[in-house]
Scaffold this motif. Structure first.
Motif, PDB file in Angstrom:
ATOM      1  N   ARG B 152      16.250   7.316   9.856  1.00 40.34           N
ATOM      2  CA  ARG B 152      16.124   8.752   9.643  1.00 40.34           C
ATOM      3  C   ARG B 152      14.658   9.162   9.822  1.00 40.34           C
ATOM      4  NH1 ARG B 152      13.366   9.367   4.853  1.00 40.34           N
ATOM      5  NH2 ARG B 152      13.599   7.667   3.348  1.00 40.34           N
ATOM      6  N   ASP B 153      14.442  10.435   9.871  1.00 41.77           N
ATOM      7  CA  ASP B 153      13.086  10.979   9.886  1.00 41.77           C
ATOM      8  C   ASP B 153      12.544  11.012   8.473  1.00 41.77           C
ATOM      9  OD1 ASP B 153      12.490  11.653  12.550  1.00 41.77           O
ATOM     10  OD2 ASP B 153      13.911  13.313  12.448  1.00 41.77           O
ATOM     11  N   GLY B 154      11.253  11.009   8.350  1.00 40.72           N
ATOM     12  CA  GLY B 154      10.646  11.129   7.030  1.00 40.72           C
ATOM     13  C   GLY B 154       9.149  11.307   7.157  1.00 40.72           C
ATOM     14  N   THR B 155       8.482  11.334   6.047  1.00 37.15           N
ATOM     15  CA  THR B 155       7.024  11.436   6.086  1.00 37.15           C
ATOM     16  C   THR B 155       6.430  10.275   5.307  1.00 37.15           C
ATOM     17  OG1 THR B 155       7.131  12.900   4.195  1.00 37.15           O
ATOM     18  CG2 THR B 155       6.838  13.923   6.341  1.00 37.15           C
ATOM     19  N   SER B 156       5.320   9.817   5.804  1.00 35.36           N
ATOM     20  CA  SER B 156       4.610   8.786   5.067  1.00 35.36           C
ATOM     21  C   SER B 156       3.156   9.212   4.955  1.00 35.36           C
ATOM     22  CB  SER B 156       4.725   7.444   5.778  1.00 35.36           C
ATOM     23  OG  SER B 156       3.956   7.458   6.952  1.00 35.36           O
ATOM     24  N   VAL B 157       2.459   8.629   4.027  1.00 37.54           N
ATOM     25  CA  VAL B 157       1.055   8.984   3.808  1.00 37.54           C
ATOM     26  C   VAL B 157       0.193   7.940   4.494  1.00 37.54           C
ATOM     27  CG1 VAL B 157      -0.684   9.414   2.071  1.00 37.54           C
ATOM     28  CG2 VAL B 157       1.664  10.073   1.648  1.00 37.54           C
ATOM     29  N   ARG B 158      -0.720   8.400   5.283  1.00 41.86           N
ATOM     30  CA  ARG B 158      -1.619   7.495   5.998  1.00 41.86           C
ATOM     31  C   ARG B 158      -3.052   7.805   5.640  1.00 41.86           C
ATOM     32  NH1 ARG B 158       1.344   6.180  10.628  1.00 41.86           N
ATOM     33  NH2 ARG B 158       3.028   4.990   9.730  1.00 41.86           N
ATOM     34  N   VAL B 159      -3.876   6.806   5.719  1.00 39.53           N
ATOM     35  CA  VAL B 159      -5.311   7.039   5.545  1.00 39.53           C
ATOM     36  C   VAL B 159      -5.886   7.353   6.919  1.00 39.53           C
ATOM     37  CG1 VAL B 159      -7.459   6.094   4.667  1.00 39.53           C
ATOM     38  CG2 VAL B 159      -5.271   5.339   3.719  1.00 39.53           C
ATOM     39  N   THR B 160      -6.489   8.499   7.012  1.00 44.26           N
ATOM     40  CA  THR B 160      -7.080   8.901   8.282  1.00 44.26           C
ATOM     41  C   THR B 160      -8.542   9.262   8.024  1.00 44.26           C
ATOM     42  OG1 THR B 160      -6.610  11.230   7.959  1.00 44.26           O
ATOM     43  CG2 THR B 160      -4.868   9.911   8.971  1.00 44.26           C
ATOM     44  N   PRO B 161      -9.291   9.479   9.064  1.00 42.01           N
ATOM     45  CA  PRO B 161     -10.693   9.900   8.861  1.00 42.01           C
ATOM     46  C   PRO B 161     -10.804  11.172   8.024  1.00 42.01           C
ATOM     47  CG  PRO B 161     -10.340   9.294  11.135  1.00 42.01           C
ATOM     48  CD  PRO B 161      -9.007   9.214  10.474  1.00 42.01           C
ATOM     49  N   HIS B 162      -9.779  11.974   8.018  1.00 48.72           N
ATOM     50  CA  HIS B 162      -9.825  13.216   7.244  1.00 48.72           C
ATOM     51  C   HIS B 162      -9.214  13.047   5.868  1.00 48.72           C
ATOM     52  CE1 HIS B 162     -10.496  14.550  11.298  1.00 48.72           C
ATOM     53  NE2 HIS B 162      -9.292  14.138  11.627  1.00 48.72           N
ATOM     54  N   GLY B 163      -9.109  11.825   5.422  1.00 50.36           N
ATOM     55  CA  GLY B 163      -8.510  11.616   4.114  1.00 50.36           C
ATOM     56  C   GLY B 163      -7.045  11.273   4.258  1.00 50.36           C
ATOM     57  N   LEU B 164      -6.329  11.384   3.174  1.00 47.92           N
ATOM     58  CA  LEU B 164      -4.911  11.066   3.211  1.00 47.92           C
ATOM     59  C   LEU B 164      -4.176  12.184   3.940  1.00 47.92           C
ATOM     60  CD1 LEU B 164      -4.295   9.721  -0.382  1.00 47.92           C
ATOM     61  CD2 LEU B 164      -4.432   8.430   1.740  1.00 47.92           C
ATOM     62  N   GLU B 165      -3.279  11.765   4.772  1.00 51.25           N
ATOM     63  CA  GLU B 165      -2.535  12.778   5.519  1.00 51.25           C
ATOM     64  C   GLU B 165      -1.070  12.408   5.558  1.00 51.25           C
ATOM     65  OE1 GLU B 165      -3.645  13.668   9.542  1.00 51.25           O
ATOM     66  OE2 GLU B 165      -5.461  14.653   8.803  1.00 51.25           O
ATOM     67  N   LYS B 166      -0.252  13.421   5.498  1.00 53.38           N
ATOM     68  CA  LYS B 166       1.172  13.161   5.644  1.00 53.38           C
ATOM     69  C   LYS B 166       1.506  13.124   7.118  1.00 53.38           C
ATOM     70  CE  LYS B 166       3.678  14.509   1.545  1.00 53.38           C
ATOM     71  NZ  LYS B 166       4.656  15.430   0.978  1.00 53.38           N
ATOM     72  N   VAL B 167       2.156  12.081   7.543  1.00 48.24           N
ATOM     73  CA  VAL B 167       2.540  12.000   8.948  1.00 48.24           C
ATOM     74  C   VAL B 167       4.033  11.716   9.040  1.00 48.24           C
ATOM     75  CG1 VAL B 167       0.302  11.286   9.837  1.00 48.24           C
ATOM     76  CG2 VAL B 167       1.891   9.568   9.012  1.00 48.24           C
ATOM     77  N   HIS B 168       4.534  12.067  10.206  1.00 46.82           N
ATOM     78  CA  HIS B 168       5.963  11.847  10.442  1.00 46.82           C
ATOM     79  C   HIS B 168       6.222  10.351  10.637  1.00 46.82           C
ATOM     80  CE1 HIS B 168       9.176  11.291  13.513  1.00 46.82           C
ATOM     81  NE2 HIS B 168       9.833  11.939  12.587  1.00 46.82           N
ATOM     82  N   GLY B 169       7.282   9.876  10.093  1.00 40.65           N
ATOM     83  CA  GLY B 169       7.625   8.469  10.272  1.00 40.65           C
ATOM     84  C   GLY B 169       9.122   8.285  10.374  1.00 40.65           C
ATOM     85  N   ILE B 170       9.501   7.088  10.760  1.00 41.47           N
ATOM     86  CA  ILE B 170      10.918   6.739  10.880  1.00 41.47           C
ATOM     87  C   ILE B 170      11.236   5.728   9.778  1.00 41.47           C
ATOM     88  CG2 ILE B 170      12.667   5.721  12.378  1.00 41.47           C
ATOM     89  CD1 ILE B 170      11.646   8.255  13.590  1.00 41.47           C
ATOM     90  N   PHE B 171      12.306   5.967   9.081  1.00 44.78           N
ATOM     91  CA  PHE B 171      12.663   5.103   7.960  1.00 44.78           C
ATOM     92  C   PHE B 171      14.086   4.600   8.100  1.00 44.78           C
ATOM     93  CE2 PHE B 171       9.290   7.793   6.585  1.00 44.78           C
ATOM     94  CZ  PHE B 171       8.510   6.986   5.765  1.00 44.78           C
TER      95      PHE B 171
END
Lengths: 936, 361
Positions: B152-171
């Motif tokens: 399914r589609d979902g969101t995960s939290v990633r560490v990016t240069p701009h801090g924590l960001e919610k990104v789209h992910g597959i689960f």
């Protein structure tokens, strides 16, 4: 992407410049398209994607102003750039009232582009008239005409404050540019003197006003009203408050609908043309979209197939001319453009060279044939011209601009199959997609519809004198008639079409009308497989006995597949006189010379029950029901419009639509979107669905002898190859064609096979049948070893022949997650040298990307994003040409054309010259002013 | 004897009789009545499976289409760990050295060896991946089970240069009870899918990822970030310990853990892991068949050329040592064997090029 063909989706506004002889059409999505002489077209898109409400050309300029539904004005101009004209947006402007005023104060309802070219008068909902300067679109506050100023001059007892609400119409005096006629919604009309800022005349209408029109000499004007009446008013110096000359309700005495627009055109013979939109008796004809033309005793109410957006009259715009002498009426209806010749008795329609309604009946498939031989081209045109005798011979009246694009390098045909069983032949060589010929397969079958239904059976004393015009007819009598596959051999003129109910018709081009019996054969694709029951539709009943066919393509044989499932693939080999067809159950080969079925092959997997149950099986039923519900909505939308008529309910419909969309969205959000990950197995349903058929003369059995062969690919990743024995030409009728299965390849990834191709010893794709015989192609290399290319939705694979061993492959889905939707061999010529060209695969994926993949090494050359991946119907409708161009539907009625080739590019290139700006126009105007002054 | 010797004979498909009779028949036909042999057969997937009782004999005969290829080995040389994997070609190598002593044990006594087992999944590249990730390989090969999971589609939290960001992910959204994915225990609901067969899924839609997984379903390798990290860390540390001794991790190309390359993938492996297409020839003369049979084998022995034999020997050595090592290691080894293109006997690539036909009507 080069040019859009067809009729704009959801047109919302129409404008015309008699000076440039250009017509402008605006759409609900904020596009604006200009059309002139065939080949002259421009397109612009408002950033806002808002509905274009009105379009006004600025007199004697290459400029126009559009009004959007967000109340913004946009000024566009045509400027020459690099030898061709371009349409560009120059300025934008939103009228702002004083702070605190309601939005209605500045809601623009009427626009007048003044002949001085310097100002625009903007009538608003509040009754105030604002003035902005053109082209800068700056407000000239000191020149605005507030409703209070108008009211002051009107005697108190005749009106109240509310009389000046909402400006319906603004019309400039035809002779005196300083006088404008202002019509307010409640019926009050005033003549305003711009110089002295005062009302010179006022006219008290008793009915709600819809529109106004001046007589050419400025001595009278005509107003039309909400109750279906129109009134003539005199303008003379001696009476400041004249009474109406004449008040008529043309379709009375019962209550009538509003007349929303009216023209009054003078002629030399003295009898004027009065042309108005609407006014039909409310009870019995309120659902008609009509425009009536009255000229002396002649009166016709043209009855359009869809809502009339707007119309204009082309008349003599020569300022020196004494009379209007109208020549044509141009009507923009929601689904088509109709032009009526007003000069020829009987007022026939003019065949439009562009803006054709591709969707007269919904398009179900399309087929493109490049480089048509001149002979066939001429025969098709001649067949088509016999169909078009009821059209006027008048040259196309909208002829502004000059087409400077080079002549198309070759003759191309685009064939579209439609839901009502017709095939339309379009000239797709150039910028204008032009209907050449229309073929109907309905005659072969017995349908419920009475063929006389569409005839004009109006008697003499029919009232109102309605006459149907236009071709838009979205309602199919029988969906089984729908055309699903088309194959035309351009050399022999053989055409095969196949439809929804398993019917395959083979036709031949005949220049004469003929009456003959269509031979009939059945192909049982199930071949005594037991235990299956077809739950889908029945086959079409055929007409017994000889059938009368008009000149053109005439069917001579009908092959009916059993069960009558949709024909999913079709191939014709005109040299061997064979036609192959496939459905979800299997495929068959028919010899159309001997009219004998050669063989059938059932491709069903025994466990695949679903395929047999017909279109209403479990898998498809959801899709089907969704589509049906949409269709229901569409139908109810149209019928509700018909019932209530007018534009007033558009917003309601929109609301209802929005609500429906929302509901549908919510429903979708509730169900979690998840996808099952499962390997494909032989037991999956619809594995037997035949996706592609291909004839090839190649080395199927051994490497020393080549023979004709037929290849078929299925949804389950199976490729069948049959060896054919076709008797030589001299014994063609005596010996039967034989076929023998030679190979069966099961792709282990089991993805649907979408394309099969044989490459010759030089790794060039085999030529089309008869191509070599017509010296248009080198004969294939039969010395070197041939290769087989199988394209599935997931992979490209090259195999050796005759031993089918895998040589090369390119995986698409495993690496990129996209699937092949369409694939064609395209020849890419170099734009620099004539002698270089190469064959590559043009591939469209389910993500809407187009990829070019080289042959025979399967290297990805380039990738372009082309269609939005959400645009499923666009992707499904895409067709590639043989020379690297393509078409896809951007709306039900429009094809977008794109080109992947640098050499073959069809795009509009045209120039609009400012006609000599007539200084005498001014002189004339001046003298007009003087005349008017003298009169008063 | 026991070199390359081929016999062709027919059996009644529906009444194959008893294993005992078959065994005797084999010995009789091959004139090796005085030897203790192990009989194996190639199943539809090319795996070598044993025939040592009535049941599996019956299964072998009924699954044969239309030829049943039977392999006979001397009892004492049988390497039981070979069974159940694509090891037919290996077996041939094993036959190179023949010994003469007789053994007395009947084969069906060997109930402790994995006669009819196949690997269903493995964890790979443990040493190069971050501990929070897990790369799982599912073998659908020859397995009747469905892969059995949903994404399914979902969101995960990633560490990016701009801090924590919610990104789209597959689960992973659902497991089908009894499916392959569930039975491995290596995947769980809410695990985030990061890669499919070495290709990152970031930026791809659910449909694209679905298509990619299905296209790779014959040999699906998915890299997940397990939802239950605690469990993962324990397991992964153990696994990496054992795999340190295995050969797979010593593959020459070491790279950063973030590398997109799958370490266990040899360059041609992407090609090879796939089952080859089946070509059925129609209307061929029957006398073709015996010729084909021998051709296949001879071409096979030819393509198992020097480089391959080198590798095989290495693998063999490893295999001999592997008795001490963990079970997981054997799996890893087998998987590396299995994926070599030239190991699949059923439809060896060279074999096809030679004669084009494998299965005859």
């Amino acid at each position: 992407q080069t040019v859009e063909h067809g009729f704009p989706h959801q047109p919302s506004a129409l404008g015309y410049s008699p000076f440039l002889r250009l017509m402008a059409i605006g759409t609900r999505s904020g596009a604006i398209k200009l059309y002139g002489a065939p080949g002259v077209e421009f397109m612009g898109l408002h950033e806002e994607n808002n509905t274009v409400m009105q379009i006004h050309f600025i007199p004697d300029q290459c400029q126009l102003v559009t009004l959007l539904d967000d109340n913004s004005l946009h000024l566009w101009s045509l400027k020459q750039h690099g030898g061709a004209s371009e349409l560009r947006e120059e300025h934008r402007f939103t009228l702002k009232g004083p702070p605190g005023s309601p939005p209605s104060a500045t809601q623009i309802t009427a626009v007048l582009a003044h002949s001085s070219r310097e100002v625009l008068y903007l009538g608003t909902e509040s009754g105030n008239i604002f003035v902005v300067e053109a082209p800068s679109l700056r407000v000239l506050e000191d020149r605005s005409i507030p409703s209070e100023a108008v009211l002051q001059r009107i005697p108190e007892d005749n009106c109240n404050r509310r009389s000046c609400e909402l400006v319906e119409a603004l019309r400039e005096h035809p002779k005196n540019p300083d006088l404008i006629l202002i019509g307010y919604s409640r019926g009050l009309i005033v003549l305003w003197d711009l110089q002295n800022n005062k009302v010179t005349h006022h006219f008290l209408g008793s009915q709600q006003l819809e529109n106004l029109y001046w007589q050419r000499d400025g001595s009278k004007f005509i107003s039309c009203h909400y109750d279906g009446s129109y009134t003539q008013w005199p303008v003379s110096s001696d009476n400041r408050q004249p009474e109406p000359l004449e008040n008529t309700v043309p379709y009375g005495p019962f209550p009538c609908k509003a007349i929303s627009k009216i023209y009054w055109q003078t002629t030399k013979n003295g009898l004027p043309y009065i042309i108005f939109q609407g006014g039909m008796p409310r009870a019995s004809y309120g659902d008609r979209h009509s425009i009536s033309v009255i000229h002396g005793s002649q009166q016709t109410a043209f009855d359009f197939t869809s809502r009339v957006i707007d119309f204009f009259i082309i008349f003599s715009s020569e300022p020196a001319a004494e009379f209007d002498d109208p020549s044509a009426m141009v009507v923009l209806a929601e689904e088509e453009l109709v032009v009526i010749d007003l000069k020829t008795p009987g007022w026939p329609a003019v065949h439009p060279p562009y803006l054709a309604s591709l969707h007269c009946s919904a398009i179900t498939c399309s087929h493109h044939v490049s480089n048509i031989p001149l002979k066939l081209w001429e025969r098709i045109i001649s067949a088509g011209s016999k169909q078009n005798i009821h059209y006027s011979t008048m040259p196309w009246p909208i002829d502004g601009g000059t087409n400077i694009a080079p002549d198309p390098p070759q003759r191309d045909l685009l064939l579209t199959g439609h839901e009502d069983g017709t095939v339309r032949f379009w000239d797709a060589s150039g910028v204008c997609l032009h209907l050449l010929y229309k073929l109907s397969t309905v005659r072969v079958f017995l349908t419920d519809a009475d063929p006389n239904d569409n005839m004009n059976t109006l008697g003499e004393d029919e009232w109102p004198p309605l006459r149907k015009v236009g071709t838009f007819d979205p309602y199919s009598d029988d969906p089984r008639l729908g055309i699903q596959k088309i194959y035309l051999c351009k050399y022999s003129g053989y055409l095969a079409v196949a439809g929804t109910a398993g019917q395959v018709l083979v036709m031949e081009l005949n220049d004469e009308d003929a009456e003959h019996v269509v031979d009939h054969a059945e192909a049982d694709l199930l071949q005594d497989q037991e235990g299956y029951r077809w739950k889908g539709h029945e086959k079409l009943k055929t007409r017994d006995g000889p059938v009368q066919f008009e000149a053109g393509f005439q069917p001579f044989v009908l092959v009916q597949c059993q069960p009558p499932a949709v024909v999913t693939s079709l191939a014709l080999h005109s040299e061997w006189k064979l036609v192959a067809f496939g459905t979800s159950h299997g495929f068959g080969l028919f010899d159309h010379q001997q009219k004998r079925l050669v063989f059938v092959k059932c491709t069903l997997h025994p466990s695949d029950q679903l395929a047999l149950e017909g279109p209403l099986s479990r898998v498809k039923s959801l899709k089907k029901s969704l589509r049906q519900s949409f269709r229901r909505i569409r139908r109810s939308r149209v019928s509700s419009r018909k019932r209530r008529g007018g534009a007033g309910n558009a917003s309601e419909v929109q609301e209802a639509n929005a609500k429906f969309d929302q509901d549908a969205l919510q429903e979708m959000e509730l169900a979690p979107v998840q996808r099952k990950i499962e390997a494909r197995s032989a037991e999956d349903s619809f594995t037997g669905f035949v996706r592609t058929l291909y004839f090839a003369d190649t080395f199927l059995r051994d490497s020393s002898r080549h023979c004709p062969s037929l290849w078929a690919g299925t949804n389950g990743g199976t490729v069948y190859a049959f060896c054919l024995r076709v008797p030589p030409a001299e014994r063609r009728m005596d010996e039967p064609v034989r076929a023998e299965q030679a190979k069966e390849i099961q792709l282990m990834h089991r993805a649907p096979v979408v394309g099969i191709l044989v490459l010759d010893g030089r790794s060039t794709p085999l030529p089309e049948p008869l191509e070599v015989a017509h010296d248009l192609s080198k004969s294939p290399d039969m010395q070197g070893s041939h290769q087989l290319l199988v394209v599935s939705e997931e992979q490209f694979k090259v195999f050796t022949l005759p031993k089918v061993s895998s040589k090369l492959k390119l995986k698409l889905t495993a690496l990129e997650g996209c699937r092949v939707r369409k694939v064609t061999v395209a020849n890419f010529g170099s734009c620099k040298t004539d002698d270089y060209s190469e064959n590559d695969l043009a591939v469209l994926t389910n993500l809407g990307d187009i990829q070019i993949i080289s042959l025979p090494f399967l290297k990805l050359q380039i990738r372009y994003p082309c269609i939005r991946k959400e645009d499923v119907s666009g992707i499904a409708s895409c067709v590639f040409t043989k020379y690297g161009q393509g078409f896809y539907l951007i709306s039900p009625s429009e094809f977008e054309r794109f080109s992947l080739s640098t050499k073959w590019l069809v795009e509009p290139r045209c120039i609009v010259d400012m006609p000599e700006v007539t200084s005498n126009n001014h002189v004339h105007n001046k003298s007009g002013v003087e005349n008017a002054a003298r009169k008063s | 004897q026991f070199g390359a010797e081929f016999r062709r004979f027919s059996l009644d498909r529906y009444k194959p009789g008893k294993f005992e009779d078959f065994y005797k028949l084999i010995l009789h036909i091959h004139h090796i009545a005085n030897l203790e042999v192990m009989i194996g057969y190639a199943d539809v997937h090319g795996d070598l499976l044993p025939i040592n009782n009535d049941d599996n004999f019956f299964k072998a005969v009924s699954s044969a289409h239309p030829l049943l290829r039977v392999f006979i080995q001397r009892q004492d040389e049988v390497d039981y760990s070979n069974f159940g994997t694509n090891t037919l070609s290996r077996k041939k190598k094993a036959l190179v050295t023949l010994r003469n002593d007789n053994l007395r044990r009947r084969p069906h006594i060997n109930i402790s060896m994995p006669h009819d087992f196949r690997p269903v999944s493995s964890i790979i590249d443990v040493d190069i991946l971050p501990e929070t990730h897990r790369r799982v390989r599912l073998y659908r090969h020859g397995c009747e089970k469905p892969l059995g999971f949903y994404i399914r589609d979902g969101t995960s939290v990633r560490v990016t240069p701009h801090g924590l960001e919610k990104v789209h992910g597959i689960f992973i959204s659902r497991m089908v009870p009894g499916g392959l994915a569930e039975s491995t225990g290596l995947l769980a609901v809410n695990d985030e899918v990061l890669e499919v067969n070495g290709i990152e899924v970031a930026g791809k839609t659910l449909d694209q990822v679905t298509d990619m997984m299905i296209a790779n379903s014959h040999n699906l390798i998915i890299t997940v970030k397990p939802a239950n990290q605690r469990n993962n860390i324990i397991r992964s540390s153990r696994m990496s310990g054992s795999s340190g001794q295995s050969t797979d991790s010593t593959a020459s190309h070491h790279s950063l853990p973030t590398s997109h390359m799958l370490q266990n993938f040899h360059p041609d492996e992407m090609e090879s892991d796939e089952e080859a297409d089946i070509v059925i020839e129609g209307g061929l003369e029957p006398q073709h068949i015996p010729k084909l049979h021998s051709l296949t084998s001879s071409s096979l022995s030819r393509i198992n050329g020097s480089s391959l034999s080198h590798r095989l020997q290495r693998d063999l050595v490893l295999n001999n040592n592997s008795g001490r090592e963990s079970n997981g290691n054997i799996h890893k080894l087998l998987s590396s064997l299995k994926t070599d293109p030239r190991h699949s006997l059923v439809i060896p690539r060279g074999g096809i090029e030679e004669d084009g036909t494998v299965i005859t009507l």
